[in-house]
Structures are given as structure tokens and as C-alpha cells.
Scaffold this active site. Structure first.
Site: not given
Ligand SMILES: Cc1cc2nc3c(=O)[nH]c(=O)nc-3n(C[C@H](O)[C@H](O)[C@H](O)COP(=O)(O)OP(=O)(O)OC[C@H]3O[C@@H](n4cnc5c(N)ncnc54)[C@H](O)[C@@H]3O)c2cc1C
Lengths: 809, 288
Positions: A240, A387-388, A763
Site C-alpha cells: 500500500q 478500512r479506517c 473509510e
């Protein structure tokens, strides 16, 4: 048709052709993804490539007595077997983590979690490698293990990290116990305690955001190829943050950074799992350097779920103090954070508990204090932002459950309590008690729109009737209404408080306009499915008037892309999106000078019109961006450098603070514990909307993962530290059948400091979704006096709630 | 998730398959649709040296009616059970159950014979076969024999089949056209094995239950035939007291494992809930 209408129409047509910001441009990457034509790490096949596989520990905590690799090495097709003894002389048996700790690459004296890497077998194919892992004989002496983080700091607790046993000052200050990692505090403790001591009403609850896993469909993987002649390493991987990986590889391998080429090809989802550096990456690199041929490593599903970066595992003692009439006066939170065997959290370096201090949420809470203790246990390491943004799901879960508990105690409606305590639109920029400056927001408007759309009043009336019917024994169903009004903090971040291993968390864009007017642009971020190739092109299209279809976006190759900190924490749009806009504006400024020269007017006499500069008052005199591009290479003005390109490294002045109002209606079958989501409404405010279709897709995906986390997804350990359910048979990944229908909506409150006002959205649905589902479940049982019900809310746990309440006769 | 090394064989007849299995010995395993066996091989819980694939044997497939029985070939896929009109007419509970197995992709490959022969208590067909009083036809080196479904299951992955025997077909008596039936399965998501499931077949006359049979899935080491529970229903109007008693009797014979689907206590109670709901639906479908 009068002239003005004609002009307007012409302008509208030209705007539409650009497919710029605000339009529902179809995702360009889907052409290859939907045809199975993406190109992932595991698609890579290089001549002479070998395959690596790990021998893993069956124990959660054990001393390694001996490792015998002779039988494995004797298997035809096995080329090498690496153990800690091989890595130690190179100083590579441990690697640094992003959190300032070290992490074993291959276990040396002890294993600290089940499935920990013990040896790396390199063979001619994946099957032989896997066969050979069974032939490595490891003798263990099992040790008592710690599974419950609350027992980590017991005086008689077994010491887990003998390697740092004597180091009583860690990366984030003093350690209170050999199994303690850090204590992090913020806020005014004295003032907070004083408010609590005198408050009319207080609530206190242990809120557990349980351990789970981001579980991208593509697991973590890498291919390392070392060229002994040139002394250069090429590393393909599921990264990522490819540039950060390059720097880390250089720091730990000693190879000069310019001789390392990191390439992240298409990535099949990341959700935080692919931010960190893993033993598999290091072993494939070492294997390739030692053997001089490419070495591939691909995790299988069980390895992914049980070893590489878990998420959450926050045990949050959360307290609120309020006046009788429901004005919140203070918040006090203590978190016990289970980090597993190594502190491998992927947070900005100065933030061991991420941005947990966003936990005052959307409310004007004048006084607050937060303390976080991180501890080691015999579990896999991680603690990534699933996802945050960093620990934001945890923070929002704490405040959004807490306000519900407070509402219950006050006998107030949970929506009304929230509205009463919202930060008001005129209070922005708002300084929170725990140190953030919220950039913009209009919470009251969003909440009102959401409540009107969902029909909140009517739902409460229906619920009241259902509750009566339940009490009379006429139905066995409970109805719950869940609310969550979240404020996120994304887009890390300003260098004054955000860095990773000392590198400021800027991000970057480089845009080149070719002579014929088409464009290539590269960013320091890396899409894992978010649609960057589509949205960045839309930003550029609007900024410089070249159709998005003529703009190619490229990311993931560190040789060509400008340095950036990667994609996670919803930072791509807030940071690299800003860099893109700024770089595009530099190009536009130069283009204006070229146009002025071409039109033989002064720059100030020109005005921008969608895709061209035209002379003010003489609309028929103009130069399109395409014409200007040609001129930039053909006949630039005297004393001007030819060419038309720009780079920007964007240092964000602040984070962005997206928010939203979510509502969930749930029906629960008391006899089985099965919960059905009847409705889910999500209103998101992510500032300026670049591509509404992509936003909607992101919201659908984030809500689905939120649904999973709240309703069943977990990584559980038994008392011996055996990891349970690390396969898709047990790990809850909802299919289309289980996934509720999503209703989406929005308001728009642009970020005042972002060049295009965008805040990031990938997110929000996860962050806001988890507490919304949990609140719906809790609300369903609340009138029966259930108290706080911990997640995950899978059927058997909800049945147990009913059992305790005596609902099953 | 990488299986060990094995040799692959694909005989063309039952005789060849039986001979191969005899020759290859204990390290050989039968392969049907592979959707139970291959997952075990991928986690190396099973490492057979030889796989004898039955998919090349044509006459192991198909659904037919002989006399009062429906006969289903072992290699008939779970999808074919759903799409057979004849089966739907005589034994609609089989399609109802098949639809609750795994997902469409698995049902296209997974076979009926593999599902009943596997011996995993999580499989849905075995309890249904016990409920329906089915008979399994098997062929081995010593010839052919019949085994009642109710006598077939001895422990987890442990059945009355001896090594080298092949299940060729299943014979199921056709119930009265007036029968009521239901298969109720509680699961966490599509593709999951049952937390608990119940198969119920009843007949009614003049408002009274004249026969009842109940099978239970995944609440013990083996599938269960709840004969005592069923007996408590015969002669009653399926009133609450009788149903409560039958549910309690069904729960009493369960011995589920605690797993990620829930603790044993929960799964026992869910077996009861499934029996109750299956009975309700069966009753609503029964004529007479
Ligand atoms: C994700 C997933 C979910 C699933 N969910 C369910 C579910 O909800 N309910 C359910 O019932 N099943 C479920 N299954 C299992 C599936 O139905 C299998 O197809 C079935 O259990 C076995 O049939 P098969 O043809 O695939 O057999 P195989 O896997 O090929 O064989 C299974 C076993 O039976 C033996 N065998 C096969 N055929 C014969 C024969 N003719 N004679 C003797 N021995 C034989 C084999 O040697 C092997 O030991 C699931 C499977 C998966 C992968």
C-alpha cells in the site's frame, strides 16, 4: 436561442466531454478487472524463479530447542532452507517495525504466537516448498502463554519478549512491566476527574472493539529479484506504501536506495493489511540475494488471517459525565490495547495509539482525558487501521456507544441527545478537548436530513408498539434502531505531527502534458481498488481542461512515481489529490503565459473557460489547452523553458474531518439470535464529491465490511493461544446474500484548507457503520435491561443475551 | 493450503474402480466431486497417495423410479437433485435440502453419493436419508450389499463402508403423496454447514399425525435419527404439549461440539428450534 444560451450550451458540452470532477465517470480500471485481466504479484513468472514457504509454529509460546533442516534439504527440488541462524549474521533475524519495536523475521530462541515464522524453505515450485516445510524438524518446549491482555501485566505473568526484557524505556517512553509496550496519555486529567466528581449523571462501560482482520481477497505476497552483476534489487509486492517499503528495505538490507526498485502492481484489496513489512517480504529478498535468482512468496488464506496484521483488539473503559438535562461535560477513556507479540502497528511514528484522541466525536465536550496502555500477548502482531484512519473506528465506536448508554440512563432519545451536544456549524474550525482542529462541518443539517429521510419518528413509534407486542408474547422479534453520527480524521498529515520513520507524511503528484495534448500523471499513493486511475484523472481534467480519457494515471513504481507515503487512512484524496490539483494549477499558470504569447495579449487579459484560455470580451479569440500543449514544445515564449509539466509535494496544513449520519433498522429473532438488517441509511459528507459513483461504491464496500465486523467477523484465540477460525469457513466475509441493501445520501461541506475541498470517503462507511450496527442490536434489547452487549453480534452471542434475560422458556 | 503429492486414476467402470482400490490399498481414496475431500487435502488433514476418480463411470449418475422407490446414482450432482422434476414430484424435501447445501458452484460439482458417504456430521443429506429410511447400495471386492442409512453412520468420518467399497446408489421409499415435509437449517451464511438442522416428514389424517420421522444434522458426531421424538408425535394433533415433548426428546439425543458456530448448549437448543419450525412447516404442507 439567444447568444447567452448558445454560449452556455457550448460550455456545458465541453464540460461534459472532460468527464471531470462531479461526474459519474465509469471506472477505467474495471475494464481489466472485470475481465480477469488485472496483473497481480502472483501473475508474475520470471525465468528461474523459486518459491518460498514458511515452517510455522504450532505453539503460541514455546522455546525452540533445536531446528533440523537436513531432511527438508535432502528433498529433491529444495534449494535452501533459511532459519534465524542464517539471518542473524546479516542482522536480519529481526526487522524494525513502523511502531519503533523490532519484530522477528524468523524466530530465534522463542516463538511468541501460533503460526509464527520459524524457517523459510526455498524450492523449485510451490508444491515442493510446501512438502519440505513438513520435513523441517523443530523441537519445542511449550511455555505458559498469555491470551487475555488483562493478564499481561500480572506480577507473575510469563515474560514474552526476552529480547527487550531489560529495555525498560520503549519507543514511546517508560514501560511498566516487561510485557508493557507504552502508555500514551492526552488531555487534562485533573480537570476531567474534577468534572466527573461533581457530575449529575455519569456512565461507565467497558467497550470492546474485538480483534478482527482486514482480509483482502488477495493475500500478501512478493517477488524479489536481485541482479548480482548490477547489485540491484527489484521487489514486486502487495504494498500500500511502495516508497516506504523501498526506504525500509534499504535501511535493513544496506542496499543503496537508488539500487532498489519497488513495484506494486495491481493490488486486490488492502484495507490496512498491506501497509506493514512482513517476514515473507524479507525472506524473499534475502533468498534472492543469496541465491541470485528471483524468489516468490505468496501467503495462503490461513496464513493471511492468522499472521499478517490483524486489526482492533481495543478494550476501552469509556466514561461520560453530563448534566441532568443531557449536556455532556466530560469524557474519560482508558484503553488496554492488545498488540500481540510485537508492536507492529502501522501508525504515524509519534502516535502509538493512532488518532484515538478523536474519541470526543461530533460533540462539543469541553473536557476530556484519554490514556492508552499497549501490551504484549501471545498473538499475531498488527493493530492496523482496517478500512479506517489510525484507530478511528475504535474511537468512534467508543463515543457512539457511550452516547447511547448515556441517553438510556437519562431516559432521553438517543438522536435528541446527540443533537443537543453537536458542535455547531459556527464553531468550526473547532478545537477539540483532545487536541484536534476540526476543519469544517454542519452536523445539525446532516442529522435533520437523515432523520427526515428515514422517518425516525415513525420508526420509534413502530418500535414502541413492537415492544408492547413482545411483552404480550405476540411476537418473538425485537426491533432495534441504530444511530451513529461519526466524525473521522483522515488525510495524514501535517509534518508537525505526522511522520513515518522520520519521513513527513506529505504526498505527491507529477503531471506531464505531451505535445499532442495527452497526459501522464504519477502519484506517490497506490490504489488497491479505490479507483485512483479514474478519480485523479477527473481532478486533472477539471483543473486543466483535458478530457479525463486522455489522461493516464500511474502509481506503484518507485522508479517513476514521485516519493509518497502511500494509500491508507483515506489519505489519497486529501493529500495526493491535493498535490494533483496544485501540480495541475502550476501547469495551468504556465499555459496561461504561453496562451498570452500565442494570442499576443497580456496574461491578465485572459480568462479560463473550461478547456481554454480566451481573451476577455473577445470570446472568439482563444487557445485550447491542446493547442497550448503543442506550443509548449514547438514555440514557447522567449525566455521560457519548453515543455509542460509539474510536480508537487503537498504538505497538508491540517487533516480533513469527514462526517456522516447513519441509521440502521434491525429485526432480531430472539429464539435463534439471528439479526436481520431491514434498512440501512448512510448520509456521508466528504466535502467536494469528485466522482459520486465511486463514492457510492466506496460506501457500499465500507458498510459491508462494517456489517461483517459488527455482526460476526473475529479472530479468536482459545486459552492455549490457538487461533480459531482462520479460514473463510468461519471468518465472516458476507456474500451478496447476507449483505443488507444500502441507502446512500449526502450533504456537502467542503474542506476549507484543501485545494478542491475534498475530504476522503473510503473509510467513513466502515467507521460509522460498525457502531451503527452495534447500536441497533443494543437498542433492540435495551428495554429489557440487557446492558451493553459486546460485539461481534453473531447469532449464538445474541441468543446468549436472550438466555440471560430469561427470554427462552 | 497446498495438498501433498498423489497419483490420479480415472476408471471407466465400477468393476475397474473396485479392482483399483483393492490393488492400491489403504492409501487410495475415492474422489467424487472433491468438495469435501480436496479441502481436507489442502490443509493436509488427508494425504491420500492415490485418488480414484469416479467421474468416468457413466452408470453411477441419474435419478429413476423403480416400484415404490426413487433410486439416485451416487455421482448425481447436488444441482441435478434440484433440477429433477421427477424427484421434485415424489420427494420435494431433497431439492429443498440441496438448495441449502453450500453454494451453486459447489452444488454443480458436489455429488449426492459423496455427500452421504463422506461421514461428516455437517453434511445435510445423511440426516435426511435417515429421516426418509433410505438404503445405500454398495459394491466392493466381495460383491454388493445394502446398508440402511440408519445403520450407516458410526462416528465422524467413520461409516459402515469398508475400504475398497463404493457407494453406487441410494434407494429411497416414496412417501405418501399427502405427506408434509420440511428441512430447516440454521447457518451463519451462504456456504456454511449447519449450526443445527432438522429434516421432518409427517403424514396426517383427520387432524392427527399418523406417522413422523425426524433427522438432525450437525449436532453430534454423526447425523441423528430422532425416533423417540417422532414417536411422541404420532397420534397427536401436533398440539403444543406434544411438540414441546418431541422437541425436548430431540434435544436430549444431541451431543454437539462447541465451535465457532456457538457453544454446545446453543446448538442443542437450535436443534430444538429447527425441529419445531420444521414441524410447523411440515404440518402446513401435509394433506389430510
Ligand atoms: C465451502 C463449502 C461449503 C459446503 N457446505 C456444505 C453444506 O452446507 N452442506 C453439505 O452437506 N455439504 C457442504 N459441503 C460439502 C459438499 O456438499 C461436498 O460436495 C460433499 O460433502 C461431498 O461430495 P463430493 O462429491 O464433493 O465428494 P468428495 O469430496 O469427492 O468425497 C467426499 C468423501 O466421500 C468419499 N466418497 C465420495 N463418493 C463416494 C462413493 N460413491 N463411494 C464411496 N465413497 C465416496 C470420498 O472418498 C471422500 O472421502 C460444502 C463444501 C464446501 C467446499
Amino acid at each position: 436561442m439567444n447568444d447567452q444560451t448558445k454560449i452556455d450550451q457550448d460550455r456545458a458540452e465541453r464540460t461534459e466531454k472532460l468527464q471531470g470532477m462531479g461526474c459519474k465517470r465509469k471506472r477505467v480500471e474495471d475494464i481489466r478487472f472485470t475481465q480477469g485481466k488485472g496483473s497481480y504479484v502472483d501473475d508474475l513468472k520470471l525465468p528461474g524463479m523459486l518459491f518460498g514457504d514458511f515452517v510455522r509454529s504450532p505453539h503460541a509460546h514455546a522455546r525452540i530447542k533445536s531446528i533440523d533442516t537436513s531432511r527438508a534439504k535432502a528433498l529433491p527440488g529444495v534449494v535452501a532452507v533459511l532459519t534465524a541462524a542464517d539471518l542473524k549474521p546479516l542482522g536480519l533475524h529481526y526487522m524494525p517495525t513502523l511502531a519503533g519495536d523490532v519484530q522477528a523475521v524468523l524466530a530465534e530462541e522463542k516463538v511468541l504466537f501460533q503460526n509464527q515464522e520459524v524457517a523459510f524453505v526455498i524450492a523449485e515450485d510451490r508444491y515442493i516448498a510446501s512438502d519440505a516445510t513438513e520435513l523441517v524438524d523443530v523441537e519445542y518446549e511449550a511455555l505458559p502463554c498469555i491470551v487475555d491482555p488483562f493478564k499481561s501485566m500480572d506480577p507473575d505473568a510469563p515474560i514474552l519478549r526476552e529480547d527487550i526484557q531489560d529495555k525498560m524505556v520503549g519507543a514511546h517512553g517508560p514501560r511498566k512491566h516487561p510485557n508493557h509496550i507504552f502508555e500514551w496519555t492526552i488531555g487534562d486529567k485533573e480537570a476531567t476527574d474534577a468534572v466527573f466528581a461533581n457530575a449529575d449523571v455519569t456512565i461507565k462501560e467497558m467497550l470492546v472493539d474485538h480483534r478482527t482482520h482486514p482480509s483482502p481477497l488477495e493475500t500478501c505476497q512478493s517477488v524479489a529479484s536481485f541482479d548480482k552483476v548490477k547489485g540491484e534489487l527489484t521487489l514486486w509486492g502487495t504494498f500500500q506504501a511502495p516508497h516506504v517499503i523501498r526506504t525500509v528495505v534499504s535501511l535493513i538490507s544496506g542496499l543503496p536506495e537508488h539500487k532498489i526498485h519497488v513495484i506494486a502492481p495491481d493490488i486486490g484489496g488492502g484495507f490496512g493489511n498491506k501497509v506493514g513489512a512482513y517476514a515473507g517480504y524479507v525472506c524473499s529478498v534475502v533468498g534472492s540475494i543469496v541465491l541470485g535468482v528471483p524468489v516468490k512468496w505468496v501467503e495462503d488464506r490461513m496464513e493471511n488471517l492468522s499472521t499478517t496484521s490483524f486489526a482492533r483488539d481495543y478494550h476501552m473503559t469509556t466514561e461520560l459525565a453530563a448534566t441532568k438535562d443531557g449536556k455532556i461535560q466530560a469524557m474519560r477513556v482508558h484503553v488496554l490495547a492488545d498488540h500481540g507479540a510485537f508492536d507492529a502497528c502501522a501508525d504515524p511514528s509519534k502516535w502509538p495509539a493512532g488518532f484515538m484522541n478523536i474519541c470526543t466525536g461530533s460533540y462539543d465536550i469541553p473536557t476530556a482525558h484519554l490514556a492508552v496502555d499497549g501490551v504484549y500477548t501471545n498473538k499475531a502482531s498488527g493493530g492496523v487501521a482496517y478500512r479506517c484512519s489510525f484507530r478511528v473506528t475504535e474511537a468512534v465506536f467508543a463515543i457512539e456507544r457511550a452516547v447511547e448508554l448515556l441517553a438510556q440512563k437519562l431516559g432521553m432519545d438517543a438522536a435528541e441527545l446527540r443533537i443537543k451536544n453537536f458542535i455547531k456549524a459556527e464553531q468550526f474550525p473547532y478545537q477539540s478537548a483532545l487536541g484536534w482542529e476540526y476543519d469544517s462541518g454542519d452536523y445539525h443539517t446532516a442529522m435533520k436530513k437523515a432523520m427526515d429521510t428515514i422517518g425516525y419518528k415513525e420508526l420509534r413509534e413502530e418500535q414502541a408498539k413492537k415492544r408492547e407486542a413482545f411483552k404480550r408474547g405476540e411476537t418473538r422479534e425485537l426491533m432495534g434502531i441504530g444511530i451513529s453520527f461519526f466524525t473521522e480524521i483522515v488525510g495524514a498529515g501535517p509534518s508537525k505531527n505526522c511522520d513515518i520513520l522520520g519521513i513527513a507524511m506529505f504526498d505527491s503528484a507529477e503531471i506531464r502534458i505531451h505535445p499532442t495534448g495527452s497526459v501522464i500523471a504519477r502519484m506517490g499513493t497506490k490504489s488497491q481498488g479505490q479507483g485512483h486511475e479514474t478519480t485523479y484523472a477527473q481532478i486533472i481534467a477539471t483543473e486543466i481542461g483535458i478530457p479525463a480519457d486522455d489522461i493516464m494515471i500511474e502509481e506503484g513504481n518507485t522508479d517513476t512515481a514521485p516519493y509518497g507515503l502511500g494509500t491508507y487512512g483515506s489519505r489519497s484524496t486529501p493529500v495526493a489529490g491535493a498535490a494533483t490539483a496544485v501540480a495541475a494549477r502550476k501547469i495551468k499558470a504556465k499555459a496561461q503565459m504561453i496562451a498570452a504569447h500565442m494570442l499576443e495579449v497580456h496574461e491578465g487579459d485572459l480568462e479560463w473557460d473550461v478547456d481554454r484560455f480566451r481573451v476577455k470580451g473577445l470570446p472568439e479569440k482563444f487557445k485550447t489547452m491542446k493547442e497550448i500543449a503543442w506550443a509548449a514544445y514547438n514555440s514557447p515564449p522567449p525566455n521560457m523553458e519548453p515543455g509542460l509539466e509539474a510536480v508537487n509535494y503537498y504538505e497538508p496544513p491540517n487533516m480533513t474531518y469527514p462526517f456522516g449520519a447513519y441509521f440502521c433498522v434491525m429485526d432480531i429473532d430472539v429464539d435463534t439470535g439471528v439479526a436481520k438488517t431491514r434498512r440501512f441509511y448512510a448520509l456521508d459528507d466528504c466535502g467536494t464529491r469528485i466522482n459520486p459513483m465511486i463514492i457510492e461504491g466506496q460506501v457500499h464496500g465500507g458498510l459491508t465490511e462494517a456489517f461483517a465486523c459488527a455482526m460476526g467477523q473475529e479472530i479468536r484465540y482459545d486459552e492455549h493461544g490457538n487461533v480459531m477460525g482462520a479460514s473463510f469457513m468461519d471468518f465472516f466475509l458476507p456474500t451478496a446474500v447476507e449483505t443488507p441493501h444500502w441507502e446512500t445520501d449526502h450533504t456537502v461541506t467542503p474542506s476549507p484548507h484543501h485545494p478542491i475541498g475534498a475530504k476522503g470517503v473510503g473509510e467513513s462507511p466502515h467507521v460509522g457503520g460498525v457502531p451503527c450496527f452495534s447500536n441497533a442490536v443494543n437498542d433492540a434489547y435495551a428495554f429489557l435491561g440487557a446492558g451493553h452487549i459486546q460485539m461481534p453480534h453473531d447469532a449464538w452471542r445474541l441468543w446468549t443475551v436472550g438466555q440471560k434475560l430469561g427470554l427462552h422458556t | 493450503m497446498i495438498p501433498g503429492t498423489f497419483d490420479y486414476h480415472r476408471p471407466a467402470s465400477v468393476e475397474d474402480a473396485v479392482a483399483l482400490l483393492a490393488r492400491l490399498g489403504e492409501e487410495a481414496n475415492i474422489l467424487a466431486g472433491g468438495h469435501s475431500l480436496i479441502p481436507l487435502m489442502k490443509t493436509r488433514l488427508a494425504s491420500p497417495e492415490h485418488l480414484v476418480d469416479l467421474s468416468g463411470i457413466g452408470n453411477l449418475k441419474g435419478i429413476s423410479v423403480t416400484g415404490n422407490d426413487v433410486v439416485i446414482g451416487a455421482m448425481t450432482t447436488q444441482f441435478e437433485l434440484i433440477s429433477s422434476e421427477e424427484l421434485g414430484r415424489h420427494l420435494p424435501i431433497i431439492a429443498e435440502t440441496s438448495r441449502l447445501i453450500a453454494d451453486p458452484q459447489i452444488r454443480y460439482k458436489g455429488t449426492f453419493g459423496g455427500n452421504v458417504a463422506n461421514g461428516d456430521p455437517g453434511n445435510d443429506m445423511p440426516a435426511l436419508m435417515m429421516c426418509l429410511g433410505a438404503t445405500y447400495a454398495v459394491t466392493g471386492p466381495d460383491g454388493s450389499r445394502d446398508i440402511a442409512a440408519r445403520d450407516f453412520y458410526q462416528g465422524a468420518y467413520f461409516t459402515a463402508l469398508v475400504h475398497g467399497e463404493i457407494l453406487t446408489a441410494v434407494r429411497i421409499p416414496i412417501p405418501s403423496p399427502d405427506h408434509g415435509y420440511a428441512y430447516e437449517k440454521l447457518k451463519r451464511k451462504v456456504g456454511d454447514y449447519a449450526t443445527a438442522a432438522a429434516a421432518v416428514v409427517i403424514t396426517m389424517a383427520g387432524g392427527k399425525c399418523t406417522s413422523a420421522s425426524i433427522g438432525l444434522t450437525n449436532v453430534s458426531e454423526t447425523p441423528l435419527w430422532a425416533s423417540d421424538a417422532a414417536a411422541l408425535l404420532v397420534g397427536t394433533s401436533l398440539d403444543k404439549v406434544s411438540v414441546d415433548a418431541a422437541v425436548a426428546a430431540a434435544e436430549a439425543i444431541t451431543q454437539p461440539a462447541s465451535d465457532m458456530r456457538g457453544p454446545a448448549e446453543y446448538r442443542t437448543k437450535m436443534a430444538g428450534v429447527m425441529v419445531r419450525r420444521a414441524l410447523e412447516r411440515a404440518q402446513s404442507r401435509a394433506k389430510g
